[in-house]
Design an enzyme around this catalytic site. Sequence first.
Site, PDB file in Angstrom:
ATOM      1  N   VAL A 103       0.862  -1.183   0.000  1.00 34.51           N
ATOM      2  CA  VAL A 103       0.000   0.000   0.000  1.00 34.51           C
ATOM      3  C   VAL A 103       0.896   1.229   0.000  1.00 34.51           C
ATOM      4  CG1 VAL A 103      -1.809   1.268   1.211  1.00 34.51           C
ATOM      5  CG2 VAL A 103      -1.778  -1.241   1.283  1.00 34.51           C
ATOM      6  N   CYS A 104       0.641   2.151  -0.923  1.00 36.46           N
ATOM      7  CA  CYS A 104       1.354   3.420  -0.967  1.00 36.46           C
ATOM      8  C   CYS A 104       2.859   3.160  -1.069  1.00 36.46           C
ATOM      9  CB  CYS A 104       0.971   4.241   0.256  1.00 36.46           C
ATOM     10  SG  CYS A 104       1.470   5.976   0.208  1.00 36.46           S
ATOM     11  N   SER A 105       3.648   3.795  -0.208  1.00 34.09           N
ATOM     12  CA  SER A 105       5.101   3.653  -0.288  1.00 34.09           C
ATOM     13  C   SER A 105       5.593   2.326   0.272  1.00 34.09           C
ATOM     14  CB  SER A 105       5.794   4.810   0.436  1.00 34.09           C
ATOM     15  OG  SER A 105       5.326   4.927   1.767  1.00 34.09           O
ATOM     16  N   THR A 123       3.017   3.241  -6.886  1.00 34.81           N
ATOM     17  CA  THR A 123       3.139   3.762  -5.535  1.00 34.81           C
ATOM     18  C   THR A 123       2.494   5.139  -5.518  1.00 34.81           C
ATOM     19  OG1 THR A 123       4.673   4.131  -3.689  1.00 34.81           O
ATOM     20  CG2 THR A 123       5.426   4.807  -5.875  1.00 34.81           C
TER      21      THR A 123
END
Length: 313
Positions: A103-105, A123
Amino acid sequence: MTRTIGVLIFPEFQILDASGPIAAFEIAARYVPGAYDIRVVAYEPGPVASSSGLQVVAAPLSDEPLDTLVIAGGEGTRRPAICGRTLDWVRRTFHSARRTASVCSGAYILAEAGLLDGRRATTHWQRCPDFARRYPKVRLEPDRIFVRDGDVWSSAGITAGIDLSLALIAEDLGEDVARSVAQQLVVYHRRPGGQSQFSALLELGGQGGRFADLLDWMRERLAEPLNVERLADQAAMSPRHFARAFTAETGMTPAKAVERLRLETARERVESSAEPIDRVAAATGFGDPERMRRAFLRAFGQPPQALRRAARA
């Protein structure tokens, strides 16, 4: 059948990167009792402080098999907290789990472990320029809300972890359950407008910045040729200096920005009107419907007609 979901956190993780997927899987288990067993894990077990200061109690890393590994993101991905032992555990779990998601970074952790080399991934839009420089072997797709490459999934910024989780739930339990979970969460089952985060890229990368006026000028002339030379002339800069400065300011090349502006405008016209597709293509600078169709497939994973049908539905 109970699927064990392991959510990896670390100091200064983003709370919603973990809590969003946790909530989605927890609600899915209400509809299908016993579907999921959710475990939060960390290198240092016990209370783990998120970037907001809120703490989540985590279990220690274990080699007990997981069905799905979900790796949260956050400021902590830049810190020494992501130690070699954590990366070693991620590598082992990656090879034993049925699937792995970031998730995300959190994609940084997978990339740092060498697990995204040669794979498609995404990302958070703000991290994409840095991510591409640090991990050139990853086939980064900065436009997407989430990307699946085989059994490896990655998602864009923060709330996109919920979109990804809904897709994982749909794969496990079917679209009806995923739709019910989305209703409980009061979110879209499938975000309208396709799987794209590029609108935020343009608005946040350029709005109020050095090239805000130029971006507005470009939006008004999408049907016209917009090459680097013309854009540089409008910005009163040399083409070479302009291309470097624009990329540094917005996180994308001028050519990519033009295509995304055209895509954004074309998508809005496709979804909100009955205007013929060929007319939309001409008005937004694509020239012909086939060229626009290919651009839509790259950005959204769907052709214009499919997005129009979805918007009407």
